[in-house]
Design an enzyme around this catalytic site. Structure first.
Site, short mmCIF file in Angstrom:
data_model
loop_
_atom_site.label_atom_id
_atom_site.label_comp_id
_atom_site.label_asym_id
_atom_site.label_seq_id
_atom_site.Cartn_x
_atom_site.Cartn_y
_atom_site.Cartn_z
N ASN A 178 0.87 -0.91 0.18
CA ASN A 178 0.14 -0.13 0.31
C ASN A 178 0.90 1.39 0.08
O ASN A 178 0.69 2.34 -0.63
CB ASN A 178 -0.75 0.08 1.16
N ALA B 218 -9.75 9.13 -2.90
CA ALA B 218 -10.37 8.77 -1.46
C ALA B 218 -9.45 9.80 -0.68
O ALA B 218 -8.86 11.00 -0.69
CB ALA B 218 -9.10 7.73 -1.17
N TYR C 250 1.64 11.03 -11.78
CA TYR C 250 1.30 9.59 -10.77
C TYR C 250 0.70 8.66 -11.99
O TYR C 250 0.59 7.02 -11.40
CB TYR C 250 0.31 10.24 -9.52
#
Length: 267
Positions: A80, A178, A145
């Site tokens: 993660n 998120a 990204y």
């Protein structure tokens, strides 16, 4: 018996945001969890913490070995840890491209590579990589990204193929935008944070940011021994951003259903 009873998991970047939500979800489901993070002291109370810099192979090898010894093995790896980047291809120098790929992509390689000897002895081995909607949708001002997360998606598929005969499942989760500390910092740096948040909310069809807990739920599903036939796939947690094309609401209360339902026609 809880779903993850007796299983041992390591979670990189597990001290905050999505990683912290994953750690708490796995603990609630019965797993023993080790957090590998630059700030392991911030990990959830029931988790073990080990300092780990995923851009440093020696740090990764040491942290994975220490976690495996403390847990008594490793069954689940949640990759993660990651860093963000903004801008078009003109916005970031080569050094930043190397840094982001070193963390977001090669970091997954380092951690999983170090964990493979333990995963190969597990009866419920699973690797879950945190990818992004940026891997499958063209987002403005996210060139670097997006490129790194596109690599994560391809890497996930290749890893799943390579380790099928090791009985190690490999999948990834693709969150939309998120509500995490990183996104919060981006919003705070915007000229009008409230307007920027409204724009991000509106970009996702369900009209809000994805929660860390929702992403954690998908990661737990992919890591679960109950998902033994799920490998080489990605799960979108994006409020429909990738797959849905809704008609815009022109007024409050306006239905988004078509005026004519072609499925009811008789030929």
């Amino acid at each position: 018996m809880l779903e993850f009873e007796g299983l041992k998991a390591i979670v990189t970047g597990g001290a905050s945001g999505i990683g912290d939500a994953v750690v708490r979800r796995l603990l609630d489901l019965g797993a023993a969890v080790a957090v590998l993070d630059l700030q392991p002291e911030a990990a959830a109370n029931s988790a073990l913490g080990f300092r780990c810099d995923v851009s440093d192979d020696a740090s990764v090898v040491r942290a994975v070995a220490e976690a495996a010894e403390a847990l008594g093995g490793i069954d689940i790896v949640v990759n993660n840890a990651g860093v963000g980047a903004q801008g078009t291809i003109e916005a970031n120098p080569d050094s930043e491209w190397h840094r982001v790929f070193d963390v977001n992509v090669i970091g997954i390689v380092r951690v999983t590579r170090a964990a493979l000897p333990y995963l190969r002895t597990s009866n419920a081995a699973a690797v879950v990589n945190t990818c992004s909607i940026a891997a499958t949708a063209g987002l403005p001002e996210r060139a670097l990204y997006s490129a790194s997360k596109g690599a994560v998606l391809s890497l996930t598929l290749a890893m799943a193929a390579d380790h099928m005969h090791d009985a190690i499942r490999v999948n990834c989760v693709n969150p939309g935008t998120a509500d995490t500390p990183w996104v919060g910092r981006l919003l705070d740096s915007a000229p009008d944070p409230a307007a920027e948040r409204r724009a991000l909310n509106a970009r996702q069809p369900h009209g809000r940011l994805v929660t860390a807990e929702e992403v954690a739920g998908a990661i737990a599903y992919l890591a679960s021994p109950l998902s033994g036939s799920t490998t080489g796939t990605s799960v979108a947690v994006d409020g429909g951003m990738q797959g849905l094309r809704l008609r815009p609401r022109e007024q409050a209360g306006t239905t988004q259903e078509p005026l004519v339902d072609a499925s009811n026609r008789r030929n």
